[in-house]
Design a protein around this motif. Structure first.
Motif, PDB file in Angstrom:
ATOM      1  N   LYS A  68       0.829  -1.214   0.000  1.00  0.00           N
ATOM      2  CA  LYS A  68       0.000   0.000   0.000  1.00  0.00           C
ATOM      3  C   LYS A  68       0.857   1.255   0.000  1.00  0.00           C
ATOM      4  CE  LYS A  68      -4.114  -1.905   2.264  1.00  0.00           C
ATOM      5  NZ  LYS A  68      -4.941  -1.899   3.493  1.00  0.00           N
ATOM      6  N   GLU A  69       1.948   1.244   0.787  1.00  0.00           N
ATOM      7  CA  GLU A  69       2.829   2.406   0.849  1.00  0.00           C
ATOM      8  C   GLU A  69       3.508   2.647  -0.500  1.00  0.00           C
ATOM      9  OE1 GLU A  69       5.422   1.553   4.070  1.00  0.00           O
ATOM     10  OE2 GLU A  69       4.009   2.222   5.617  1.00  0.00           O
ATOM     11  N   GLU A  70       3.912   1.557  -1.161  1.00  0.00           N
ATOM     12  CA  GLU A  70       4.538   1.687  -2.478  1.00  0.00           C
ATOM     13  C   GLU A  70       3.548   2.254  -3.486  1.00  0.00           C
ATOM     14  OE1 GLU A  70       5.899  -2.208  -3.338  1.00  0.00           O
ATOM     15  OE2 GLU A  70       7.458  -2.187  -1.807  1.00  0.00           O
ATOM     16  N   THR A  71       2.317   1.737  -3.446  1.00  0.00           N
ATOM     17  CA  THR A  71       1.282   2.204  -4.362  1.00  0.00           C
ATOM     18  C   THR A  71       0.971   3.673  -4.128  1.00  0.00           C
ATOM     19  OG1 THR A  71       0.295  -0.004  -4.395  1.00  0.00           O
ATOM     20  CG2 THR A  71      -1.083   1.814  -5.167  1.00  0.00           C
ATOM     21  N   THR A  78       6.983  14.811 -15.493  1.00  0.00           N
ATOM     22  CA  THR A  78       8.412  14.987 -15.714  1.00  0.00           C
ATOM     23  C   THR A  78       9.255  13.880 -15.096  1.00  0.00           C
ATOM     24  OG1 THR A  78       8.597  16.349 -13.709  1.00  0.00           O
ATOM     25  CG2 THR A  78       8.187  17.488 -15.796  1.00  0.00           C
ATOM     26  N   SER A  79       8.602  12.940 -14.422  1.00  0.00           N
ATOM     27  CA  SER A  79       9.346  11.888 -13.735  1.00  0.00           C
ATOM     28  C   SER A  79       8.493  10.639 -13.581  1.00  0.00           C
ATOM     29  CB  SER A  79       9.813  12.372 -12.351  1.00  0.00           C
ATOM     30  OG  SER A  79       8.699  12.687 -11.539  1.00  0.00           O
ATOM     31  N   VAL A  80       9.133   9.582 -13.132  1.00  0.00           N
ATOM     32  CA  VAL A  80       8.438   8.321 -12.903  1.00  0.00           C
ATOM     33  C   VAL A  80       9.052   7.662 -11.679  1.00  0.00           C
ATOM     34  CG1 VAL A  80      10.011   6.973 -14.379  1.00  0.00           C
ATOM     35  CG2 VAL A  80       7.658   6.192 -14.026  1.00  0.00           C
ATOM     36  N   PHE A  81       8.225   6.899 -10.945  1.00  0.00           N
ATOM     37  CA  PHE A  81       8.713   6.139  -9.800  1.00  0.00           C
ATOM     38  C   PHE A  81       8.827   4.674 -10.193  1.00  0.00           C
ATOM     39  CE2 PHE A  81       6.966   9.854  -7.659  1.00  0.00           C
ATOM     40  CZ  PHE A  81       7.908  10.089  -6.659  1.00  0.00           C
ATOM     41  N   VAL A  82       9.919   4.031  -9.804  1.00  0.00           N
ATOM     42  CA  VAL A  82      10.101   2.604 -10.080  1.00  0.00           C
ATOM     43  C   VAL A  82      10.546   1.891  -8.812  1.00  0.00           C
ATOM     44  CG1 VAL A  82      10.681   2.984 -12.502  1.00  0.00           C
ATOM     45  CG2 VAL A  82      12.525   2.849 -10.797  1.00  0.00           C
ATOM     46  N   LYS A  83      10.230   0.608  -8.755  1.00  0.00           N
ATOM     47  CA  LYS A  83      10.637  -0.215  -7.624  1.00  0.00           C
ATOM     48  C   LYS A  83      11.950  -0.907  -7.966  1.00  0.00           C
ATOM     49  CE  LYS A  83       9.109  -3.988  -4.600  1.00  0.00           C
ATOM     50  NZ  LYS A  83       8.023  -4.953  -4.293  1.00  0.00           N
ATOM     51  N   SER A  84      12.916  -0.800  -7.083  1.00  0.00           N
ATOM     52  CA  SER A  84      14.207  -1.438  -7.291  1.00  0.00           C
ATOM     53  C   SER A  84      14.782  -1.886  -5.959  1.00  0.00           C
ATOM     54  CB  SER A  84      15.176  -0.482  -7.993  1.00  0.00           C
ATOM     55  OG  SER A  84      16.418  -1.110  -8.235  1.00  0.00           O
ATOM     56  N   ASP A  85      14.907  -3.206  -5.791  1.00  0.00           N
ATOM     57  CA  ASP A  85      15.506  -3.785  -4.583  1.00  0.00           C
ATOM     58  C   ASP A  85      14.867  -3.225  -3.307  1.00  0.00           C
ATOM     59  OD1 ASP A  85      17.146  -5.453  -3.150  1.00  0.00           O
ATOM     60  OD2 ASP A  85      18.828  -4.058  -3.098  1.00  0.00           O
ATOM     61  N   LYS A  86      13.526  -3.329  -3.234  1.00  0.00           N
ATOM     62  CA  LYS A  86      12.735  -2.930  -2.059  1.00  0.00           C
ATOM     63  C   LYS A  86      12.725  -1.419  -1.831  1.00  0.00           C
ATOM     64  CE  LYS A  86      12.455  -7.123   0.673  1.00  0.00           C
ATOM     65  NZ  LYS A  86      11.006  -7.113   0.684  1.00  0.00           N
ATOM     66  N   LYS A 133      12.602   7.682  -7.559  1.00  0.00           N
ATOM     67  CA  LYS A 133      12.087   8.661  -8.508  1.00  0.00           C
ATOM     68  C   LYS A 133      13.155   8.940  -9.563  1.00  0.00           C
ATOM     69  CE  LYS A 133      10.777  13.524  -8.886  1.00  0.00           C
ATOM     70  NZ  LYS A 133      10.677  14.809  -8.165  1.00  0.00           N
ATOM     71  N   ILE A 134      12.747   8.860 -10.835  1.00  0.00           N
ATOM     72  CA  ILE A 134      13.675   9.118 -11.942  1.00  0.00           C
ATOM     73  C   ILE A 134      13.093  10.218 -12.824  1.00  0.00           C
ATOM     74  CG2 ILE A 134      14.912   8.136 -13.891  1.00  0.00           C
ATOM     75  CD1 ILE A 134      14.472   5.383 -12.658  1.00  0.00           C
ATOM     76  N   ASN A 135      13.837  11.280 -13.031  1.00  0.00           N
ATOM     77  CA  ASN A 135      13.426  12.330 -13.952  1.00  0.00           C
ATOM     78  C   ASN A 135      13.641  11.854 -15.390  1.00  0.00           C
ATOM     79  OD1 ASN A 135      12.753  14.182 -11.909  1.00  0.00           O
ATOM     80  ND2 ASN A 135      14.893  14.811 -11.724  1.00  0.00           N
ATOM     81  N   PHE A 136      12.655  12.093 -16.243  1.00  0.00           N
ATOM     82  CA  PHE A 136      12.746  11.628 -17.620  1.00  0.00           C
ATOM     83  C   PHE A 136      13.983  12.154 -18.326  1.00  0.00           C
ATOM     84  CE2 PHE A 136       7.879  11.431 -17.471  1.00  0.00           C
ATOM     85  CZ  PHE A 136       7.886  10.077 -17.141  1.00  0.00           C
ATOM     86  N   ASP A 137      14.322  13.416 -18.094  1.00  0.00           N
ATOM     87  CA  ASP A 137      15.456  13.996 -18.821  1.00  0.00           C
ATOM     88  C   ASP A 137      16.804  13.447 -18.362  1.00  0.00           C
ATOM     89  OD1 ASP A 137      15.693  15.216 -16.365  1.00  0.00           O
ATOM     90  OD2 ASP A 137      15.387  17.267 -17.089  1.00  0.00           O
ATOM     91  N   GLU A 138      16.806  12.670 -17.264  1.00  0.00           N
ATOM     92  CA  GLU A 138      18.046  12.052 -16.796  1.00  0.00           C
ATOM     93  C   GLU A 138      18.291  10.690 -17.463  1.00  0.00           C
ATOM     94  OE1 GLU A 138      17.553  11.792 -12.610  1.00  0.00           O
ATOM     95  OE2 GLU A 138      17.977  13.907 -12.245  1.00  0.00           O
TER      96      GLU A 138
END
Length: 232
Positions: free
Chosen positions: A120-123, A135-143, A147-152
């Motif tokens: 629930k917290e991740e969601t 301008t960004s997206v959140f992804v799950k990586s190793d628990k 947050k990753i900015n698209f332009d990066e």
């Protein structure tokens, strides 16, 4: 409520049966595999998306803790064991809970509730701040939720049931290249069955190869080249 996909890993048939009974008693849990050893678990994880791993420690050939140490990406892990002395090491490996055999259905449910709280917290993190999502997206990586900015992002690479996202570092996350591309703005384009690039990071096209601003060289698939050239 999301149905959580579960793997059982225990070399004892009775222990597996008890877990199967507990899981089947909860409508929001579903068994996707019941394994006798760690190698069977690894085979399942290559082809299925799993939410919870119920993991015994004392298994033949490769112990539960040794298995965890080999895994780059882990689902929520609930240790099920008769050995309390491994609890500290288990939590150092970021397990969600540690159940000592024999454990009751009530204690089992407490552990599952911890998993649900984490999910629930991740969601919540992923679904909040819609303005930032442009301008960004959140992804799950190793628990972790990152947050990753698209332009990066320079490019993304398919890696089995995972993708590698390249910024100034590499981030591994469990999803397909097609699914992730659908979350990206129009400046991202697929150039190969295994690669997506940020068009703004493109430096030059050399035949069936492109070079990015960071001098990374990537192949261009024949079926994708026309779309790439149309963007120029």
């Amino acid at each position: 409520m999301k149905t959580l996909q579960c793997i059982i890993a225990d070399d004892e048939p009775i222990a597996r049966q008890i877990l199967e009974t507990y899981i089947e008693a909860l409508p929001h849990l579903e068994i996707c595999a019941s394994c006798k050893n760690a190698f069977e678990v690894l085979e399942v994880l290559q082809v299925k998306t799993v939410d919870i791993l119920f993991l015994d420690i004392n298994m033949p050939k490769l112990s539960g803790l040794s298995l965890l140490k080999t895994m780059q990406q882990k689902p929520e892990v609930i240790i099920t064991t008769a050995y309390p002395e491994y609890a500290i090491e288990g939590f150092e490996l970021s397990v969600t809970d540690y159940l000592l055999k024999p454990f009751s259905l009530e204690r089992f449910l407490q552990a599952v509730n911890k998993v649900q709280k984490n999910v629930k917290e991740e969601t919540k993190i992923i679904s909040t701040d819609r303005e930032e999502a442009t301008t960004s997206v959140f992804v799950k990586s190793d628990k972790k939720i990152i947050k990753i900015n698209f332009d990066e992002i320079s490019h993304i690479e398919a890696y089995g049931n995972y993708i590698k996202i390249f910024t100034d570092k590499m981030i591994l996350t469990p999803q397909t290249l097609s699914d992730f591309l659908s979350k990206l703005p129009d400046s991202f384009i697929r150039i190969h069955k295994s690669f997506v690039i940020n068009f703004n990071q493109l430096k030059l096209i050399d035949g069936n190869q492109i070079i990015l601003q960071n001098d990374i060289k990537l192949p261009v698939g024949k079926s994708y080249k026309k779309e790439l050239l149309d963007m120029i």
